[in-house]
Design a protein around this motif. Sequence first.
Motif, PDB file in Angstrom:
ATOM      1  N   ARG A  70      33.231  22.280   9.301  1.00 46.23           N
ATOM      2  CA  ARG A  70      33.343  20.841   9.349  1.00 46.23           C
ATOM      3  C   ARG A  70      32.930  19.879  10.834  1.00 46.23           C
ATOM      4  NH1 ARG A  70      36.106  17.657  13.949  1.00 46.23           N
ATOM      5  NH2 ARG A  70      38.177  16.405  12.808  1.00 46.23           N
ATOM      6  N   VAL A 114      31.416  16.354   9.850  1.00 45.84           N
ATOM      7  CA  VAL A 114      31.063  14.896  11.275  1.00 45.84           C
ATOM      8  C   VAL A 114      29.707  14.438  11.412  1.00 45.84           C
ATOM      9  CG1 VAL A 114      31.171  14.824  13.503  1.00 45.84           C
ATOM     10  CG2 VAL A 114      33.461  15.931  11.984  1.00 45.84           C
ATOM     11  N   GLU A 159      29.360  11.187   9.375  1.00 42.84           N
ATOM     12  CA  GLU A 159      28.837   9.941  10.562  1.00 42.84           C
ATOM     13  C   GLU A 159      26.738   8.950   9.746  1.00 42.84           C
ATOM     14  OE1 GLU A 159      26.552  11.264  14.548  1.00 42.84           O
ATOM     15  OE2 GLU A 159      29.026  11.932  14.829  1.00 42.84           O
ATOM     16  N   GLN A 207      39.418  14.858   8.478  1.00 43.30           N
ATOM     17  CA  GLN A 207      37.992  15.100   7.845  1.00 43.30           C
ATOM     18  C   GLN A 207      37.869  14.472   7.195  1.00 43.30           C
ATOM     19  OE1 GLN A 207      35.527  14.706  10.316  1.00 43.30           O
ATOM     20  NE2 GLN A 207      33.529  14.789   8.069  1.00 43.30           N
ATOM     21  N   HIS A 230      38.263  11.256   6.492  1.00 43.51           N
ATOM     22  CA  HIS A 230      37.076  10.725   6.722  1.00 43.51           C
ATOM     23  C   HIS A 230      36.443  10.607   5.748  1.00 43.51           C
ATOM     24  CE1 HIS A 230      34.463   9.126   9.867  1.00 43.51           C
ATOM     25  NE2 HIS A 230      34.249   7.977   9.144  1.00 43.51           N
ATOM     26  N   HIS A 250      41.076   9.113  13.310  1.00 41.49           N
ATOM     27  CA  HIS A 250      40.873   9.343  11.774  1.00 41.49           C
ATOM     28  C   HIS A 250      41.201   8.969  11.174  1.00 41.49           C
ATOM     29  CE1 HIS A 250      38.743  14.314  12.159  1.00 41.49           C
ATOM     30  NE2 HIS A 250      38.059  13.626  11.574  1.00 41.49           N
ATOM     31  N   SER A 300      31.115   8.783  15.791  1.00 45.08           N
ATOM     32  CA  SER A 300      32.081   9.611  15.353  1.00 45.08           C
ATOM     33  C   SER A 300      32.425  10.783  16.804  1.00 45.08           C
ATOM     34  CB  SER A 300      31.915  11.154  14.339  1.00 45.08           C
ATOM     35  OG  SER A 300      32.572  12.082  14.373  1.00 45.08           O
ATOM     36  N   ARG A 326      34.469  14.154  19.330  1.00 50.25           N
ATOM     37  CA  ARG A 326      35.043  14.980  19.119  1.00 50.25           C
ATOM     38  C   ARG A 326      35.379  15.177  20.870  1.00 50.25           C
ATOM     39  NH1 ARG A 326      32.244  19.132  22.643  1.00 50.25           N
ATOM     40  NH2 ARG A 326      30.797  18.128  23.779  1.00 50.25           N
TER      41      ARG A 326
END
Length: 360
Positions: free
Chosen positions: A145, A149, A153, A185, A188, A231, A351, A353
């Motif tokens: 995952r 990401v 990006e 994810q 996205h 998201h 992006s 986290r």
Amino acid sequence: MDPSRRGVLGAGLYSVALTIPDWPDVIGRFDRLKTNPHTRIGMAEVEAVIAMTERISEIDDQFGGRTARPMAAAFMVNNIVPHLKATAADDVRKAMLSAAADHLYLTGYMAVDERLDLLGQAYYTKALELALAAGDHLTYCTTLRGMSVQAVELGHGAAALRYANAAAAASPEAGPRMRAFLAGQQAHALAQTGDRTGALAKLHEAEVSMEQAESKAKAHGSYDPASLSYHVAQVNYELGDREGAIRALQHSEKVRPTVYRRARVRHLAMLAEWQLEGGRLEEAVQNWNLALDDYPHVQSGRADDRFHAMLSASRSHRRNPHVRGLLERAHPMAGGRQHGNTLNPFPAKTSSRNARGWRA
């Protein structure tokens, strides 16, 4: 010393053809790993690695990848690698492989945050190998995952979707929070590839799974409503609903824990960019100023990308007194900062986290 700097000259390039390691190859490789018969480890060493990874993650969230990654890389070389070669009981060895995989994933994430994207991929690939050798599906899926990401990006929607789908396929028995984590994810990535129907379906799946997860006890550092709203914002923006994206991102920042300083800098700057696109200049300047409150404390290539995007987007409005004040405030902060990574040929988007193991 940062041991990974030896290959830094090529670290900014990104490969869309990265191969995901498969189980038989990895298991055979670690079965052949030479061990040191004069050294033996137990669960105490495993717990120390886990604790160190947690501490470095907290520093990363507050101060960015350029501050924290050298610590992580040195700890890997000086502590974790000798532990992996030591004699250990089977359960201890698997636990150490799992802890090492998680540490490598975090180190890869921090390299990506520096915009050393090829280096980040190398760490991610090694994290996948160790997670497979440990039978650790959580870290394996989380790393895939993270790779998604990174790809999304950089504008590689197809690669991002491939990694996100691989993560979802590898976790058939995941709980509702993990399903939300992965489906968000996927949404996205689907939105970036132009699949509106698929993106909205996955976003709905993430929302339903989050409702189920929030009805249960919350886990510290897990995928949370702030991450889901992020998201929603990204999907809306990719699909052309800028105002919906702004509302979702505003909600995400409202409910996001304050400890995630880097995410706050990047998301407030992103929000300002979207507001400026919609003609909301004063609101954009207000959010850029909020981002600048924390920006000097964050050593992050991705935060730098947003800072330079702010300078570029606002210069055409510099006759406005609010913008002029913003640029005057930002000017001293530009000293000593690099514009992302000059070796990276791909335009960086954004992006975030919200905690180790659940990178949004």
